[in-house]
Structures are given as structure tokens and as C-alpha cells.
Design an enzyme around this catalytic site. Sequence first.
Site, mmCIF file in Angstrom:
data_model
loop_
_atom_site.group_PDB
_atom_site.id
_atom_site.type_symbol
_atom_site.label_atom_id
_atom_site.label_comp_id
_atom_site.label_asym_id
_atom_site.label_seq_id
_atom_site.Cartn_x
_atom_site.Cartn_y
_atom_site.Cartn_z
ATOM 1 C CB THR A 187 -0.879 0.024 1.257
ATOM 2 O OG1 THR A 187 -0.019 0.060 2.396
ATOM 3 C CG2 THR A 187 -1.748 -1.221 1.344
ATOM 4 C CD GLU A 333 -5.314 -2.083 1.396
ATOM 5 O OE1 GLU A 333 -5.534 -1.620 0.250
ATOM 6 O OE2 GLU A 333 -4.801 -1.412 2.300
ATOM 7 C CE LYS A 442 -14.324 13.948 12.376
ATOM 8 N NZ LYS A 442 -13.229 13.158 12.833
ATOM 9 C CD1 TRP A 447 -16.860 14.628 9.979
ATOM 10 C CD2 TRP A 447 -17.395 12.739 8.896
ATOM 11 N NE1 TRP A 447 -16.403 13.580 10.718
ATOM 12 C CE2 TRP A 447 -16.708 12.416 10.099
ATOM 13 C CE3 TRP A 447 -17.813 11.720 8.057
ATOM 14 C CZ2 TRP A 447 -16.453 11.091 10.464
ATOM 15 C CZ3 TRP A 447 -17.561 10.401 8.412
ATOM 16 C CH2 TRP A 447 -16.884 10.101 9.609
#
Length: 545
Positions: A187, A333, A442, A447
Amino acid sequence: MQGLMQDWPLLVHTVLDHARNWHGSQEIVSRTVEGPIHRYTYTDLDHRARQIASAAHSQLNVGEGDVVATMAWNGYRHLEIWYGLMGLGAVVHTLNPRLFTDQLAYIVNHAEDQWMFLDLTFVPILEGVKDQLPNVKGYVIMTDKAHMPAETSLPNVMCYEDLIGEGDAEFVWPKLDENTACGMWYTSGTTGNPKGVVYTHRSNVLHALTTCGGDALSFSSRETIMPVVPMFHANAWSMAFSAPMAGAKLVLPGAQMDGASIYELLDTEKVTLTAAVPTIWLMLLQYLEQNPDLKLDTLQNVVIGGAACPEAMMRAFETKYDTNVIHAWGMTEMSPLGSLGTRKGGLQKMSGDEWWQTKLKQGRPAYSIEMKITDDDGKDLPNDGEKFGRLKVRGPAIARSYFKGEGADAFDNAGWFDTGDVATIDQHGYMQITDRSKDVIKSGGEWISSIDLENIAMGCPGVAEAAAIGMPHPKWDERPMLVIVKKPGEEVTKEQVLAHLDGKIVKWWTPDDVVFTDEIPHTATGKISKLTLRQQFKDHVLPTI
Ligand code: AMP
């Protein structure tokens, strides 16, 4: 009672067997790093994959479980190495050449790479890092004798064409368990060290079947497929497996990914489907804008993923060039495809505007991918298209653990993998990414989606690229700020960007500032590097404070 069907292990060489047996004369076209366009067929690929497997076994002593690295572009030799070494039971570990030297060294040592196969282009990179790689036994340069570098400081160097010359084209694949490891991808590691994802033969075959499906990418032997997404990024979105599985013609663009080179291959090879991250398509669209006579005559589908596809990009492909866009989401993944924005049965009648809003989302999962959103306590949230939550997935081509057990907190006991993305899922099952959880803005406990702000800002005339980040604010904790790169030779002001956003977002999402820069930093896999951007602007004070 046990069923009475054949126990046929899902090994990746069976994909190539099929391509050779039934599509043997189908072409694989590669732009080589040496210059010329190379052409051969699935039959040739099969022979040479067996040859390199046999040579790696007899000359390099590579066998089951050995990890062998590649640092290479999309090209026929890279494909031979994938099929050959995977077929042998070895594990192919692709290296992203855009990583920093220290990260590269970390990854090679962590994966315990035994040998390295590299394109000519990458000799200098590996010369620079070789002293930190004590366990690599030698370096195979993927070229012929005539193009070998006159001198290199790499130890134990071999020429690929010499090595493959030692191999047997009749090599018989060993019988392997389908859960044998065959590929390793790390990753990007924007926070902490990169983590290793280990694919199995079974996961790659199942994933390719999923990818080929009618509601996914709908591959067939009538297609000409060009993965521009590199083979070192997220399993090349399966295309090294799914294209041969379908018997499609494969076009591999090598090192040249600028607009002109990509256009040339799309045109001369009559590509029908291509796939890459948005930055590649930005370059192609700019090239097309500069050359208004050019058309995308044969291109039916362009798959855009790896980062959100901005509306302006989707509209440019669809309205100007009559090319359908398939927005795709996934991650290393997940092998990597997770969801695709194709139209679902029952939604044919959805009106133009409503369908556009749905199509811009990251799409819906195909069979074999389970998907849900939860709150921070793990409680499932409804698929109402409104509630944001942590996006979790599970399935047979999704990692159950990282290499050497790292990052275990991303996996729960029920097999759900927390993607680190924040998303909504609507009543039709279309998922929309609002942010990486670490990038969400935030403001006053609520959000704000940085991706939404970016996508809308990208539609403002004069804007080439936009990034939204959260900036510290004494009252609201964070407030959004837009960082903009202007289109070459065009002018755009803060007031124009804000006016463009007006009415397209709720008022309190309006950025507190819009700043202009020459370049937005990207990660090794083409995503906006918010971490670098936040560091770059750490001393910037919002005018609203
Ligand atoms: P990688 O493993 O490098 O492919 O990165 C996976 C991550 O890229 C995902 O977790 C998302 O954050 C991001 N990503 C991939 N596709 C998309 C997309 N279509 N829209 C927004 N983000 C995406």
C-alpha cells in the site's frame, strides 16, 4: 454429502492456458522502453512465460514461495514474468518506481525479495538504492544484449533475453494449491510504513471473473483493452488477468503516458476500453483540447478510478468524445476493484440529471464483494444516500491480513476490512466516497466532503486541478480551503471559484479561502497528497479568523 464436480484449482496459468488454446492468435501490443512497438500473440506469451519460469528455476534457483521483485512498465516482458513466476509458485512483488528511495529499500527488505527484474529505465534508481538491499541476489535487466548498459554498478547483473534463452518453452506448470501466494503489492503508506498485500492464485482468478462480468467491465474477445494503470499499481486493476481471460487484444503503453503517446496508441491500435487514474485523463483531454481535429473514434469505455472522477472530466469524455465513462473504486487490498458505476437494471428510465448524479458516484459492488457503512462504534448505517460512515468490505479477493500481520486493527473478527474511506450508499446500492477518513474536513463537529468541493471546483472555467483541505480554525476546529492550479494561459480568481460553488453546495461548506499554486503534490499512485499539502500550507492563516 459431497458434490461430484471436479476439484479444479483456480491457478493463474489456467487463464493463460485458455487464452493460448482459444485465442492463440490474439495480439499483445507493447510500446517498449527501447523505442519500437512490439507485437506478438497469446501463444507467444504462453511459450515465453514457460521459458522464463524454467530459466528462473534452473538458473536462479527460484522456486515455490520465493519472492521476486519487478520494477517495470506495462510491457510484454513484464507480463511473461508475471505468468512465468506465478506459475512456478513464486511470488511476484511489483515495485512502484515513484516511491522514495528509503521506502523502496524498506519494502524490498520487508518483502524479502530474492531477485529483481527491472526495465532499462530503472537501472539508475536501483543503482542508487542497491547498497541498502543486501538480500537481493542479482538484477535481471529486461532487455536484449544489444541494449544492455555498457556499465552498471549493480551487482550480479543478467540480460533478460540471455536468461530466457536458457529456458524450456515446454515447461510444465507445477501443481499448486489455489491458495498459494502469487503476488505482493504494498500500500502507499501515506501514514506509517507501507503494508504488504499478498494475493493468491484463487483470489486473482475469482477477481478476474468478477471484473469481466456484464455489470462490471463486460470484457469479451471483441475488445481491445489498454490498461494505462501501471502493473505496479494495485494489480493493474486485474487487466493482466481479465483481458486474457476474455481473449481480448491487449495494448501495453510502456513508459510514455503523456497525452500524445496515449492518444497515438488509442488511435492506431483501435482501443475500445482503457483504464487509468484521473491525472492521466487530464493529460489526454488537454492534448485533445489543443488538437481539436482529433477524435476518439473506437474508444467506447474509459475506466476512471484510483481517485474521484471529476464531473467536468466525465462530461468531456461523454459529450465531446462520445465515450462512456465507468467510474470505479477500489484499493490494493481488494485486488483491487470494489465497485463500478455501470447502470443497473431498473434504472434505465432514470432521467438525465438524476442518472448523472448517480453515475458520478463510485458505483456498486459486483458479486463476491460485500459492502457496508458503519459509524465509529461499528454500528451499521442505513443505505439512504445521506449518512456518511466508515466503508467496510469483505469477500474472497479481499485481504484478510497484511504481510507479517501488520495493521491488524483494519480487520475485524467477522472478516470486515475497514477501507479507511468514508462513504454513503444510496437506496440503489451506489456508493459515494466523500473522503479518506484522515482527510475529511471536520467543521463544528460536522463532516465536509473534500472530494465534493474538489469535483465542483474542477468544473469552474480556468481551473485545471483543485484540492480541498481542512485548515485549523479557533471556532469551528477546521474550515475548508481550496488550493487551485490554473489551466495554462487562463485566468481565474477566488471570487469566480466561490461564485461557481454558490448554489451547488450547502452554504456552510463554502471554503473560507481559495489559494492558487503552480502544482498540487501527488503520491506515487497519482492521488493528491493531502499530507504534503497540509504541511505546505501549515503557516497559512484563513482570512475568516
Ligand atoms: P490504492 O490502493 O492505491 O488503489 O488506493 C486506494 C484508495 O484510493 C481508496 O481507498 C480510495 O481512498 C482511493 N480511491 C480509489 N478509487 C477512488 C475513486 N473512484 N474515488 C475516490 N477515491 C478513490
